[in-house]
Design an enzyme around this catalytic site. Structure first.
Site, PDB file in Angstrom:
ATOM      1  CE1 TYR A  62      -3.126  -2.963   0.359  1.00 20.24           C
ATOM      2  CE2 TYR A  62      -3.305  -2.530   2.711  1.00 20.24           C
ATOM      3  CZ  TYR A  62      -3.648  -3.283   1.605  1.00 20.24           C
ATOM      4  OH  TYR A  62      -4.517  -4.339   1.746  1.00 20.24           O
ATOM      5  CB  SER A 209     -14.203  -4.751   0.105  1.00 18.36           C
ATOM      6  OG  SER A 209     -13.010  -4.189  -0.372  1.00 18.36           O
ATOM      7  CG  LEU A 211     -18.989  -0.657   4.486  1.00 20.70           C
ATOM      8  CD1 LEU A 211     -18.442   0.651   5.028  1.00 20.70           C
ATOM      9  CD2 LEU A 211     -20.474  -0.791   4.810  1.00 20.70           C
TER      10      LEU A 211
END
Length: 332
Positions: A62, A209, A211
């Site tokens: 990331y 994830s 959502l």
């Protein structure tokens, strides 16, 4: 806001790790979902700890590499409050170039040492293989991860996006504490064979994830802006007719949320939380207000009828588009 987050246990026996029932995905603070926000990310993490959201999830790729530094800065002076999870395996150069998936033992060891340095800690609580390297036997990769546990650099081991067969083979080398994979009202493949395998072996599930990459919050009404990875073909659910169809499903969730006096996102998170005490979702955000909204989902109580209404409102086969445009790195 005074919501306090209860705890749950990932894994079993000697591989059991107690964490907050809701974690925090830190990826978007540094990359992928719009502009990075270092200061906002640090503030969000510190507020998370105040609320009892103590499972923090990052990865070396990331940024690349910058997110671990951000997390390390944010937990300065509060290390004992945190269950720190990071991942290796998606190899990138500092300029962002992707080199592929790497599960070679020598890489595992080097990646761990680099993550420890960036995080500024002497151990990682939960160390995941981010993606399965199909060119390296999982026994070799997990064998190297086991050595990290024996060296005191890592406490518990995890896998991400691994198939039932891979999970079983890995678990024989060293007990696996958690599997991280996508799971939400919009992505329920895990229910077929992965979740039963985890429960048979006593392994926890950490849904990322939860959502639907923001769709289930109800805040997204059109394709994301340029510069947001969700606007690319890599995320088919955000494209054209698929997005329109998926937003109609979100409207159904919004209606049900209204009856519960909560937001669509809170209802979607409550649904994931209701799937079992061995399930710990890690919704991501770089904003304190969204963190607080997500945290309040633990107060939303759902009955069996409520759960049935949600699954009826969002049938598994009604969601349009694959979760990734390229599924070649997913171990199935």
């Amino acid at each position: 806001m005074t919501t306090q987050i209860p705890t749950r246990t990932l894994g079993s026996d000697a591989a059991a790790l107690t964490v907050s029932a809701l974690g925090l995905g830190c990826m978007g603070m540094s990359e992928f979902y719009g502009s990075p926000d270092h200061a906002g990310g640090v503030a969000t993490i510190r507020r998370a700890l105040d609320l009892g959201v103590t499972l923090l999830d990052t990865a070396d790729m990331y940024g690349p590499f910058t997110n671990e530094k951000l997390v390390g800065e944010a937990i300065g002076g509060r290390r004992d409050e945190v269950q720190l999870a990071t991942k290796f395996g998606n190899e990138r150069r500092p300029d962002g170039t992707r080199l592929g998936v790497n599960g070679r033992p020598e890489y595992v060891r080097a990646a761990c040492d680099a993550s420890l340095q960036r995080l500024g800690v002497d151990h990682i609580d939960l160390y995941y293989q981010h993606r399965v390297d199909f060119s390296v036997p999982i026994e070799d990769t997990v064998g190297a991860m086991k050595e990290l546990v024996e060296a005191g650099k890592v406490r518990f081991l995890g896998l991400s996006e691994a198939s039932p067969e891979t999970i079983r083979r890995a678990h024989k080398v060293h007990p696996i504490t958690a599997l991280q994979t996508e799971y939400s009202l919009f992505t329920r493949d895990v229910e077929e064979s992965i979740l039963p395998t985890l429960r048979e072996l006593g392994i926890g599930l950490v849904p990322y994830s939860p959502l639907g990459r923001g769709l289930l919050t109800g805040a997204i009404t059109s394709s994301p802006d340029e510069g947001d990875s969700r606007a690319t073909a890599y995320f088919p659910r955000f494209q054209g007719e698929a997005l329109e169809a998926n937003l109609r499903l979100v409207d159904r969730v919004r209606e049900l949320a209204g009856a519960h006096g909560c937001t669509p996102g809170q209802l979607a998170l409550a649904w994931v939380l209701a799937q079992g005490d061995d399930v710990v979702p890690i919704p991501g955000t770089k904003r304190v207000r969204y963190l607080e909204e997500n945290a309040a989902a633990v107060t939303v109580s759902l009955t069996a009828d409520d759960l049935a209404s949600l699954t009826e409102a969002v049938p598994r086969d009604a969601v349009r588009g694959a979760r990734y445009g390229d599924m070649s790195t997913i171990d199935t």
